[in-house]
Design a protein around this motif. Structure first.
Motif, PDB file in Angstrom:
ATOM      1  N   PRO A  65       0.838  -1.203   0.000  1.00 17.44           N
ATOM      2  CA  PRO A  65       0.000   0.000   0.000  1.00 17.44           C
ATOM      3  C   PRO A  65       0.874   1.255   0.000  1.00 17.44           C
ATOM      4  O   PRO A  65       1.850   1.341   0.744  1.00 17.44           O
ATOM      5  CB  PRO A  65      -0.789  -0.101   1.303  1.00 17.44           C
ATOM      6  CG  PRO A  65      -0.644  -1.486   1.776  1.00 17.44           C
ATOM      7  CD  PRO A  65       0.597  -2.034   1.178  1.00 17.44           C
ATOM      8  N   LEU A  90      -1.749   4.800   3.510  1.00 17.77           N
ATOM      9  CA  LEU A  90      -2.443   4.075   4.577  1.00 17.77           C
ATOM     10  C   LEU A  90      -3.547   4.963   5.122  1.00 17.77           C
ATOM     11  O   LEU A  90      -3.287   6.033   5.666  1.00 17.77           O
ATOM     12  CB  LEU A  90      -1.456   3.717   5.690  1.00 17.77           C
ATOM     13  CG  LEU A  90      -0.288   2.844   5.249  1.00 17.77           C
ATOM     14  CD1 LEU A  90       0.717   2.695   6.369  1.00 17.77           C
ATOM     15  CD2 LEU A  90      -0.785   1.483   4.803  1.00 17.77           C
ATOM     16  N   TRP A 102      -1.886  -2.425  10.961  1.00 19.13           N
ATOM     17  CA  TRP A 102      -2.138  -3.680  10.251  1.00 19.13           C
ATOM     18  C   TRP A 102      -1.810  -3.543   8.763  1.00 19.13           C
ATOM     19  O   TRP A 102      -1.149  -4.400   8.189  1.00 19.13           O
ATOM     20  CB  TRP A 102      -3.598  -4.094  10.437  1.00 19.13           C
ATOM     21  CG  TRP A 102      -3.902  -5.403   9.777  1.00 19.13           C
ATOM     22  CD1 TRP A 102      -4.448  -5.601   8.546  1.00 19.13           C
ATOM     23  CD2 TRP A 102      -3.648  -6.706  10.305  1.00 19.13           C
ATOM     24  NE1 TRP A 102      -4.565  -6.929   8.278  1.00 19.13           N
ATOM     25  CE2 TRP A 102      -4.076  -7.636   9.340  1.00 19.13           C
ATOM     26  CE3 TRP A 102      -3.108  -7.164  11.501  1.00 19.13           C
ATOM     27  CZ2 TRP A 102      -3.969  -9.006   9.542  1.00 19.13           C
ATOM     28  CZ3 TRP A 102      -3.018  -8.532  11.685  1.00 19.13           C
ATOM     29  CH2 TRP A 102      -3.443  -9.427  10.711  1.00 19.13           C
ATOM     30  N   ARG A 103      -2.237  -2.461   8.139  1.00 18.78           N
ATOM     31  CA  ARG A 103      -2.035  -2.299   6.701  1.00 18.78           C
ATOM     32  C   ARG A 103      -0.600  -1.942   6.327  1.00 18.78           C
ATOM     33  O   ARG A 103      -0.212  -2.092   5.176  1.00 18.78           O
ATOM     34  CB  ARG A 103      -2.984  -1.227   6.161  1.00 18.78           C
ATOM     35  CG  ARG A 103      -4.418  -1.687   6.158  1.00 18.78           C
ATOM     36  CD  ARG A 103      -5.336  -0.627   5.632  1.00 18.78           C
ATOM     37  NE  ARG A 103      -6.692  -1.120   5.570  1.00 18.78           N
ATOM     38  CZ  ARG A 103      -7.693  -0.429   5.091  1.00 18.78           C
ATOM     39  NH1 ARG A 103      -7.502   0.792   4.654  1.00 18.78           N
ATOM     40  NH2 ARG A 103      -8.899  -0.952   5.067  1.00 18.78           N
ATOM     41  N   LEU A 127       1.207  -5.080   4.953  1.00 20.96           N
ATOM     42  CA  LEU A 127       0.617  -5.868   3.870  1.00 20.96           C
ATOM     43  C   LEU A 127       1.540  -5.931   2.658  1.00 20.96           C
ATOM     44  O   LEU A 127       2.217  -4.957   2.322  1.00 20.96           O
ATOM     45  CB  LEU A 127      -0.719  -5.264   3.437  1.00 20.96           C
ATOM     46  CG  LEU A 127      -1.887  -5.426   4.393  1.00 20.96           C
ATOM     47  CD1 LEU A 127      -3.105  -4.694   3.853  1.00 20.96           C
ATOM     48  CD2 LEU A 127      -2.209  -6.882   4.620  1.00 20.96           C
ATOM     49  N   ARG A 176       0.318 -10.806   5.166  1.00 22.51           N
ATOM     50  CA  ARG A 176       0.889 -10.011   6.251  1.00 22.51           C
ATOM     51  C   ARG A 176       1.510 -11.001   7.210  1.00 22.51           C
ATOM     52  O   ARG A 176       0.822 -11.671   7.968  1.00 22.51           O
ATOM     53  CB  ARG A 176      -0.173  -9.197   6.970  1.00 22.51           C
ATOM     54  CG  ARG A 176       0.430  -8.312   8.039  1.00 22.51           C
ATOM     55  CD  ARG A 176      -0.630  -7.662   8.897  1.00 22.51           C
ATOM     56  NE  ARG A 176      -0.042  -6.665   9.748  1.00 22.51           N
ATOM     57  CZ  ARG A 176       0.608  -6.943  10.871  1.00 22.51           C
ATOM     58  NH1 ARG A 176       0.765  -8.175  11.241  1.00 22.51           N
ATOM     59  NH2 ARG A 176       1.122  -5.971  11.594  1.00 22.51           N
ATOM     60  N   ASP A 222      -8.290   1.841  -4.210  1.00 20.56           N
ATOM     61  CA  ASP A 222      -8.430   0.470  -3.743  1.00 20.56           C
ATOM     62  C   ASP A 222      -8.941  -0.382  -4.903  1.00 20.56           C
ATOM     63  O   ASP A 222      -9.861   0.020  -5.606  1.00 20.56           O
ATOM     64  CB  ASP A 222      -9.425   0.383  -2.590  1.00 20.56           C
ATOM     65  CG  ASP A 222      -9.013   1.225  -1.395  1.00 20.56           C
ATOM     66  OD1 ASP A 222      -7.831   1.571  -1.301  1.00 20.56           O
ATOM     67  OD2 ASP A 222      -9.884   1.539  -0.568  1.00 20.56           O
ATOM     68  N   THR A 242      -5.782  -2.431  -0.849  1.00 24.26           N
ATOM     69  CA  THR A 242      -6.018  -1.048  -0.437  1.00 24.26           C
ATOM     70  C   THR A 242      -4.790  -0.182  -0.645  1.00 24.26           C
ATOM     71  O   THR A 242      -3.658  -0.641  -0.538  1.00 24.26           O
ATOM     72  CB  THR A 242      -6.404  -0.986   1.054  1.00 24.26           C
ATOM     73  OG1 THR A 242      -5.353  -1.552   1.822  1.00 24.26           O
ATOM     74  CG2 THR A 242      -7.686  -1.730   1.320  1.00 24.26           C
TER      75      THR A 242
END
Length: 176
Positions: free
Chosen positions: A17, A20, A79-80, A83, A96, A124, A145
């Motif tokens: 990504p 974010l 969390w993202r 990724l 992840r 996205d 995303t």
């Protein structure tokens, strides 16, 4: 050519990504928990000032709500940030750490691109496998995303050569 360690397929594209963002429901949750924490703190002050009563329970509840508010605000970004998106010969993999989700490229029914209004060229890519009939009627989705140029990534998923971007209006028409 590099190969995927899980499937053994050749890797066509890999990415992360670029932007974010916090999803809307997490932002609403963070604000709601923050407001409840503020109200609880102000109630504790009012109880202590007017009634001279114990306020430990109210302050503990306010601390708990503030912790949930901060969690809802920071968890999606944390969390993202880890990724990794991988497109192989046969699969699209979102991973992840040890957690992996994948979908077969041939099984994708359609895709949607949701462009980010604050960042030009960022969006996205939602890949959907739709099974419309039968006992297993369902819709499976994987969302990539915060991608830079999700339309080019969609071209990689379809197996077509991505076209050169025409520009976003900053270059002259003759230069596009």
């Amino acid at each position: 050519m590099e190969r995927d360690s899980f499937f053994g397929d050749a890797i066509v594209w890999t990415g992360r990504p670029k932007v974010l963002r916090i999803p809307l429901m997490y932002r609403v949750g963070a604000w709601a928990f923050g407001v409840v924490a503020l109200i609880s703190t102000l109630s504790a002050i009012a109880v202590k000032t007017a009634l001279h009563g114990p306020i430990g329970g109210l302050l503990l509840f306010a601390a708990w709500m503030a912790t949930l508010s901060i969690g809802f605000w920071r968890f999606p970004i944390w969390w993202r940030s880890e990724l990794v998106y991988t497109i192989t010969d046969r699969n699209i993999v979102v991973s992840r750490g040890r957690h992996r989700r994948y979908i077969d490229r041939a099984a994708i029914s359609f895709a949607r691109i949701h462009w980010d209004p604050q960042h030009a060229g960022i969006g996205d890519l939602e890949l959907v496998r739709h099974v419309p009939t039968g006992a297993l009627r369902r819709r499976l989705t994987i969302v990539l995303t915060g991608l830079a140029a999700p339309d080019r990534v969609w071209a990689f998923v379809r197996g077509v050569t991505p076209s050169t971007p025409a520009g976003d209006g900053h270059r002259l028409l003759s230069q596009r």
